[in-house]
Design a protein around this motif. Structure first.
Motif, short mmCIF file in Angstrom:
data_model
loop_
_atom_site.label_atom_id
_atom_site.label_comp_id
_atom_site.label_asym_id
_atom_site.label_seq_id
_atom_site.Cartn_x
_atom_site.Cartn_y
_atom_site.Cartn_z
N THR A 1 2.84 3.35 7.60
CA THR A 1 1.84 2.62 8.37
C THR A 1 2.38 2.41 9.78
O THR A 1 3.46 1.88 9.96
N SER A 2 1.63 2.88 10.74
CA SER A 2 2.07 2.77 12.13
C SER A 2 1.13 1.86 12.90
O SER A 2 -0.08 1.84 12.67
N ASP B 1 6.58 1.89 13.50
CA ASP B 1 6.44 2.26 12.10
C ASP B 1 6.92 1.15 11.19
O ASP B 1 7.95 0.52 11.46
N THR C 1 3.58 6.62 2.31
CA THR C 1 2.59 6.32 3.33
C THR C 1 3.27 5.49 4.42
O THR C 1 3.81 4.42 4.14
N LYS D 1 4.51 3.46 19.44
CA LYS D 1 4.24 3.56 18.00
C LYS D 1 5.32 2.81 17.24
O LYS D 1 6.51 3.13 17.34
N SER E 1 -2.63 2.79 11.96
CA SER E 1 -2.87 4.09 11.33
C SER E 1 -1.93 4.24 10.14
O SER E 1 -0.77 3.83 10.19
N ALA E 2 -2.42 4.83 9.07
CA ALA E 2 -1.58 5.11 7.89
C ALA E 2 -1.56 6.62 7.65
O ALA E 2 -2.61 7.25 7.59
N THR E 3 -0.38 7.16 7.55
CA THR E 3 -0.23 8.60 7.38
C THR E 3 0.62 8.89 6.16
O THR E 3 1.68 8.26 5.98
N SER E 4 0.16 9.82 5.33
CA SER E 4 0.94 10.21 4.16
C SER E 4 1.95 11.29 4.57
O SER E 4 1.58 12.28 5.18
N VAL E 5 3.20 11.05 4.23
CA VAL E 5 4.26 11.96 4.63
C VAL E 5 4.98 12.47 3.38
O VAL E 5 5.34 11.67 2.51
N GLN E 6 5.14 13.80 3.28
CA GLN E 6 5.91 14.37 2.18
C GLN E 6 7.25 14.86 2.72
O GLN E 6 7.32 15.36 3.84
N GLN F 1 6.87 11.34 -1.60
CA GLN F 1 5.66 11.10 -0.81
C GLN F 1 5.64 9.62 -0.44
O GLN F 1 5.91 8.76 -1.28
#
Lengths: 222, 336
Positions: free
Chosen positions: B256-257, B335, B254, B333, B14-19, B252
């Protein structure tokens, strides 16, 4: 190193030192394909099967204990693996190396053939998958390899077993027999007359584990 | 058996964008700005000023961003060699950013668009420290206040009034305008006859400021005579930033987990190699109750490669009871 908050059940995951090394090598060796479970930190003598409050409270001292965060050193974690055995097993597999400590003079060799006691109804058995052998500091060895297991993984491990990367000096080999030859390099000793390390052997089928001390003495005679 | 193979469906990527806030203070707005006399008086001080969140002598001091000045014709800093005019640190900086951003050594930076564009010979550049902006700057969060005496300007990027990202070379670019939180105060936020206030380049953590536009608003201008002492023009914009006392920026990235689902069936992992699980050296189980109804407590999940090397490990926050009546599913998980 701190305790994990146990008010909620969480999982704290990290890469080990070996994992980071393999990831950096970028050769595909960092590929998770299997897992094992362990009960590090659990002291089963705290289990109280005569608790007057009843069986729901037998594990009271263990159930809610706080656990420490994961250690990145692969030699300090996953010490006590859980294993799958038939129900009704009364005695658990125990490893027997035939010695409780290894002492070698410089350049001397030793072959260790681990045996597993009480495994699958046999008093003594050699595990089909072989044994994982981890030496904490492979610089103490001129030769460290496993024989008797012909898998690709076992052969790959043997080919690089005495190669170290920076300060990551532990090494793992797989075999039904483990061959050791002590280093002949004098500079490793500095002003000391001995080098100390440990050898950990894990049965790949049974999960049984034993760690023994390894001592290398300087000079060609003991 | 103590190792269990994982199936393909046990893995999910899973890829999540984190600010997050960019600054070391973990606050959205940086309000204090410090420099290091050691850095500014050293060789690197000829090219840029490093800005810290606290006094540079303190242990917690970390570079937040660097300020530099580029000039196409070499004005505004000292000649490397007096016999070779036009070659100065300012020329090096201009060429560096031109190559990196415009990707064409014959081009010049153009500020603004439509009928209001401006092509000056120079710029101030704010280069955000990589550890601060992580992967990229988050458009719409850039708010910089500049003050010179009684003159104040609030700058932001125009990401909220731009539907489609534009590019300079391969770099995503937004115009810097007068406004806040990605929107202009007036129609465009530009300056008459000077284009925009600069260029916001989120993917390389760089903010270029247009000296001519800033001069129109707060009356500070770089010294562009020849053979000016190095660092002079960097200090001009640094003083305006410090006087403004407000620099807001978010990072910002991304993440990836790799999720690994570790499943143990009711018949698996019910015995332990823990030395306290047996009595003596013969392997006899410590409690008779454990012979037909063994119980173990899972605390650790080890993940291995084909060579049985432990590459990742996960600890549970509390022991998980396992016996022949229980199955467990643990989601790990990782990361990257």
């Amino acid at each position: 190193m701190g305790y994990l908050n146990n008010q909620v059940v969480t999982v704290d995951a990290i890469l080990t030192k070996k994992g980071r090394e393999l990831l950096a090598q970028n050769d595909g060796s960092f590929r998770i394909t299997q897992f094992a479970l362990a009960d590090d930190e659990i002291d089963y003598t705290l289990y109280n099967p005569v608790n007057p409050s009843g069986s729901a409270f037998y594990g009271q001292a263990i159930d809610n204990m706080p656990l420490l965060e994961a250690f990145p050193d692969e030699n300090q974690i996953m010490k006590y693996q859980l294993t799958t055995l038939p129900r009704g097993t009364a005695v658990l597999p125990v490893l027997n190396l035939g010695l409780s400590a290894v002492t070698l003079k410089q350049g001397a060799s030793l072959a260790i053939t681990p045996q597993t006691l009480n495994y699958l109804g046999n008093a003594t058995a050699f595990e089909t998958s072989g044994y994982n052998c981890i030496i904490a500091d492979v610089r103490t060895m001129a030769e460290f390899n496993g024989t008797g297991i012909q898998t690709t993984a076992a052969q790959t491990q043997n080919s690089t077993s005495t190669t170290t990367l920076g300060t990551n000096v532990s090494s793992t080999v797989i075999g039904s027999q483990i061959n050791l030859r002590a280093t002949t390099v004098n500079t490793l000793f500095g002003t000391n007359t001995q080098l100390q390390t440990t050898l950990t052997v894990i049965g790949l089928d049974s999960g049984a584990r034993i760690t023994i001390p390894v001592t290398i003495t300087q000079g060609t005679t003991l | 058996m103590s190792f269990k193979r994982l199936d393909a469906e046990d893995f999910v990527v899973s890829a999540t964008s984190v600010q997050s806030t960019a600054w070391s203070t973990n606050e959205p707005i940086l309000t204090t700005f410090q420099t290091s006399s050691v850095q500014t008086s050293g060789t690197s001080g000829n090219y840029y000023i490093s800005v810290y969140q606290v006094a540079a002598t303190l242990d917690e001091a970390e570079v937040q961003f660097d300020i530099t000045y580029g000039n196409k014709i070499g004005s505004g800093s000292e000649f490397f060699d007096p016999s070779i005019p036009r070659l100065t640190p300012a020329t090096s900086i201009y060429g560096q950013y031109r190559t990196m951003v415009l990707e064409d050594e014959n081009s010049s930076f153009i500020y603004g668009d439509g009928t209001n564009t401006f092509t000056p010979n120079d710029f101030y550049a704010l280069s955000i420290d990589r550890a601060r902006y992580k992967e990229k700057l988050f458009p719409g969060t850039f708010n910089l206040k500049l003050i010179n005496g009684s003159n104040t300007i609030h700058l932001t990027d125009n990401s909220n009034s731009t539907n489609i990202a534009t590019f300079l070379g391969s770099n995503r670019v937004y115009q810097i305008i007068s406004g806040s939180n990605g929107s202009p105060y007036d129609t465009t936020g530009y300056v008459a006859n000077s284009g925009s206030y600069g260029l916001f380049l989120p993917d390389i953590g760089t903010i270029l400021l247009n000296p001519a536009a800033i001069n129109q608003s707060i009356e500070i201008t770089p010294t562009v005579t020849s053979n000016v002492a190095n660092g002079t023009n960097q200090s001009i914009i640094y003083d305006a930033i410090k006087s403004g006392g407000s620099f807001q920026l978010n990072a910002q990235e991304t993440i990836t987990s790799d999720f690994v689902f570790v499943r143990s069936r009711n018949s698996e992992f019910n015995y332990s190699s823990n030395p306290s699980y047996i009595s003596g050296s013969t392997g006899e189980i410590i409690f008779p109750q454990f012979i037909n109804n063994p119980q173990t407590y899972v605390t650790t999940v080890g993940m291995y490669n084909d060579a049985n090397e432990l590459v990742a490990v996960a600890k549970l926050s509390r022991p998980l009871l396992k016996d022949f009546t229980k199955e467990s599913l643990i989601r790990v998980k990782l990361d990257f």
